[in-house]
Design an enzyme around this catalytic site. Structure first.
Site, mmCIF file in Angstrom:
data_model
loop_
_atom_site.group_PDB
_atom_site.id
_atom_site.type_symbol
_atom_site.label_atom_id
_atom_site.label_comp_id
_atom_site.label_asym_id
_atom_site.label_seq_id
_atom_site.Cartn_x
_atom_site.Cartn_y
_atom_site.Cartn_z
ATOM 1 N N THR A 141 0.863 -1.181 0.000
ATOM 2 C CA THR A 141 0.000 0.000 0.000
ATOM 3 C C THR A 141 0.900 1.232 0.000
ATOM 4 O OG1 THR A 141 -0.092 0.228 2.420
ATOM 5 C CG2 THR A 141 -1.708 -1.247 1.387
ATOM 6 N N GLN A 142 0.317 2.408 -0.173
ATOM 7 C CA GLN A 142 1.134 3.621 -0.182
ATOM 8 C C GLN A 142 1.780 3.871 1.176
ATOM 9 O OE1 GLN A 142 -1.637 6.588 -1.792
ATOM 10 N NE2 GLN A 142 -0.449 6.554 -3.705
ATOM 11 N N CYS A 143 1.069 3.517 2.255
ATOM 12 C CA CYS A 143 1.660 3.721 3.584
ATOM 13 C C CYS A 143 2.530 2.549 4.018
ATOM 14 C CB CYS A 143 0.571 3.999 4.622
ATOM 15 S SG CYS A 143 -0.805 2.824 4.616
ATOM 16 N N TYR A 144 2.307 1.378 3.435
ATOM 17 C CA TYR A 144 3.124 0.197 3.714
ATOM 18 C C TYR A 144 3.544 -0.418 2.378
ATOM 19 C CZ TYR A 144 1.463 0.363 8.578
ATOM 20 O OH TYR A 144 1.193 0.756 9.868
#
Length: 387
Positions: A141-144
């Site tokens: 994901t963008q945050c992970y």
């Protein structure tokens, strides 16, 4: 005014523990004390009774946090020594179940068609200080953004590792026998055909929930011995069923109550948390559990004074009936008979074998007795009672 002639509080017993004046006996010792002196005098004399059990407890497992990577990862699948661990929790948390088999045994301990290594072994290996292979994958994901983490870890490396066992310390369990014409392989062990052997899995008069059959002192928040360390009763266990027939002293004659138990793996001893493999069934985890019973009054003294002669279970057919879900009692049998090594069943002598270890149960009782006597273990009053 209380109906009892002897009345103690948790606070009073703990003051005795702190001052070194507490009287602690094991459940085995209490049977003789009550038999000789009666429950009222036993309650005056004894403050705490220690109980213990050590046996395969399949409904066990651990919540593990393996720490954030750089860049971060939101793991969607995880494996520990090739044993799948459920990762649908958050980021780097997972839950590994004791009976989950490895996908491909990393230590070549698996024979074709048999799972000898699984979640219970991973938990034991971690507590024993061994390195365990961790693999985590993710969709990113963008945050992970990270999609893969692979490394060797030890229990010391893990930020968080807590045993969380949904169903432990079964209050009684059936005796297994096989009435079919073929050998069957079950979680109760190997059962020979035509009722040639019988297996059971309860420590009888030492068992925690046999010594407090109505859970009058065991509840949410009760401090216990768990796997060689400190643990807690966190809730009633799965398959908790108090609505079964019982003896006049409240001891069920069929499977009844269970406990959900939690404890910090970093305080535990691998001697009391042992991965096992049950032939034809798969991996599991043998757990050591000990619970102190405060003798608040003569009622609790009477409960803890019940011996194996007055504790009973049912014999079930695991060859024909159990797999269909229609198992009915073939005979009632006492734990004194089971522990003698032979029971009389349908006109013949049948040898018996325990899956639980009485030797280990006694050791747990003695350890807990020493900890309380030396002021290292205080009794806790439940913060919520079980149903």
């Amino acid at each position: 005014m209380s109906e009892f002639k002897v009345n103690k509080t948790y606070a009073e017993i703990n003051e005795k523990i702190k001052s070194g004046k507490v009287v602690v006996v094991t459940a085995e010792e209490m049977v003789d004390i009550v038999k000789e002196n009666g429950p009222i005098e036993a309650a005056r004399e004894v403050d705490v009774v220690t109980t213990g059990t050590f046996a395969p407890m399949c409904s066990s497992g651990a919540f593990i946090n393996f720490g954030h990577s750089k860049p971060g990862i939101k793991a969607s699948k995880t494996w520990l020594n090739n044993v799948p661990a459920y990762a649908g929790i958050a980021a780097v948390d997972c839950y590994i179940g004791a009976t989950e088999p490895c996908e491909e045994d990393p230590l070549n301990r698996v024979h074709p068609g048999e799972f000898n290594y699984g979640g219970g072994h991973v938990i034991h290996d971690l507590i024993a200080g061994e390195e365990v292979h961790l693999l985590a994958t993710a969709y990113g994901t963008q945050c992970y953004p990270n999609r893969r983490v692979e490394k060797m870890v030890t229990l010391k490396d893990l930020p968080y590792a807590v045993l969380c066992n949904p169903r432990n310390a079964y209050q009684n369990y059936a005796c297994a026998i096989n009435m079919s014409t073929k050998t069957v392989y079950t979680y109760m062990g190997v059962l020979k055909p035509r009722a040639s052997n019988a297996n059971y899995s309860t420590s009888g008069q030492l068992s925690p929930l046999f010594n407090d059959p109505l859970c009058k002192t065991i509840g949410i928040g009760t401090k216990i011995f768990l796997g060689g360390g400190t643990g807690w009763v966190s809730f009633q266990g799965t398959q908790y069923n108090p609505n079964v027939e019982s003896t006049p002293m409240g001891a069920p004659v069929r499977p009844a109550r269970t406990l959900m138990l939690t404890g910090d793996m970093k305080t535990m001893n691998p001697k009391f948390v042992v991965g096992v493999s049950i032939l034809g069934y798969g991996p599991s985890l043998s757990m050591g559990v000990g619970i102190p019973i405060p003798i608040l009054n003569e009622e609790m003294a009477a409960y803890t004074g019940v011996g194996n002669d007055d504790l009973f279970t049912q014999i079930l057919d695991y060859g024909n009936d159990y797999p269909t879900g229609n198992a009915k009692s073939l005979q009632q049998v006492s734990y004194a008979e089971l522990m003698s090594g032979t029971i009389r069943f349908q006109g013949k002598d049948v040898p018996t074998s325990p899956l639980s270890s009485i030797v280990m149960a006694r050791e747990i009782c003695d350890i807990l007795k020493t900890q309380i006597t030396e002021g290292e273990f205080l009794i806790t009053e439940p913060q919520g009672m079980l149903p």
